[in-house]
Motif scaffolding. Structure first.
Motif, short mmCIF file in Angstrom:
data_model
loop_
_atom_site.label_atom_id
_atom_site.label_comp_id
_atom_site.label_asym_id
_atom_site.label_seq_id
_atom_site.Cartn_x
_atom_site.Cartn_y
_atom_site.Cartn_z
N GLU A 1 0.73 -1.28 0.13
CA GLU A 1 0.28 -0.38 0.17
C GLU A 1 1.01 1.04 -0.03
O GLU A 1 1.74 1.39 0.58
CB GLU A 1 -1.00 0.04 1.32
N ALA A 2 0.47 2.70 -0.18
CA ALA A 2 0.42 3.51 -1.14
C ALA A 2 0.14 4.62 -0.92
O ALA A 2 -0.50 4.46 -0.97
CB ALA A 2 1.98 3.68 -1.88
N THR A 3 0.20 5.51 0.50
CA THR A 3 -0.47 6.49 0.31
C THR A 3 -0.25 8.32 -0.40
O THR A 3 1.06 8.04 0.04
CB THR A 3 -1.51 6.81 2.57
N GLU A 4 -0.58 8.85 -0.83
CA GLU A 4 -0.31 10.07 -1.81
C GLU A 4 -1.32 10.80 -1.25
O GLU A 4 -2.62 11.00 -1.59
CB GLU A 4 -0.10 9.52 -2.95
N GLU A 5 -1.07 12.55 -0.15
CA GLU A 5 -1.76 13.76 -0.23
C GLU A 5 -1.63 14.33 -1.99
O GLU A 5 -0.73 14.11 -2.83
CB GLU A 5 -1.24 14.56 0.44
#
Length: 152
Positions: free
Chosen positions: A63-67
């Protein structure tokens, strides 16, 4: 600056208004987009320039989270979403064009890296793999948007 771009178009058997409603529904994006596991609104209400959110996707097995944030809005015609991560600026533009009984939804994704030598080398080495994975994810996003708009 090094730049890479992907351009894809999906015909949607729904009006631009219906496509726009699905495309800009941030609060239900994880139900629409099969590649998104979580969306967390950071600021703003609805969908307007300046609205920010964190989007979590599974890429390369993790999983990768980006704003992300809305940079431009022309209701039912065009919107631009931006993100910045690890020295790279990401821009995704969506354009809606009425086409017969439906809408042609075009998505243009670009990534611009800074000017450091390390970033340029990393883009050369891994850019092709990343762009291939991004193309696959974008294709699925467009299909998911089309499915939701056609069934609403």
């Amino acid at each position: 600056m090094a730049s890479n771009e992907i351009r894809l178009t999906q015909h949607v058997a729904a009006s631009p208004a219906k496509v726009w409603a699905v495309l800009t529904d941030l609060d239900n994006a994880q139900q629409t987009l099969s590649g998104v596991s979580r969306v967390e609104r950071v600021s703003g209400e609805g969908y307007a320039a300046g609205t920010r959110w964190r989007e979590t996707r599974k890429m390369f097995g993790r999983e990768a989270t980006e704003e992300m944030w809305v940079a431009e809005v022309e209701p039912e015609r065009r919107t631009v979403v931006k993100a910045h991560s690890s020295g790279t600026d990401y821009t995704t533009a969506f354009t809606l064009v009425s086409a017969g009984e439906g809408t042609d939804l075009t998505m243009v994704f670009s990534a611009e890296t800074g000017s450091s030598l390390l970033l340029k080398i990393m883009m050369k080495l891994f850019g092709g793999i990343g762009m291939k994975a991004t193309t696959k994810a974008m294709t699925q996003d467009l299909r998911d948007i089309a499915t939701r708009a056609e069934n609403n």
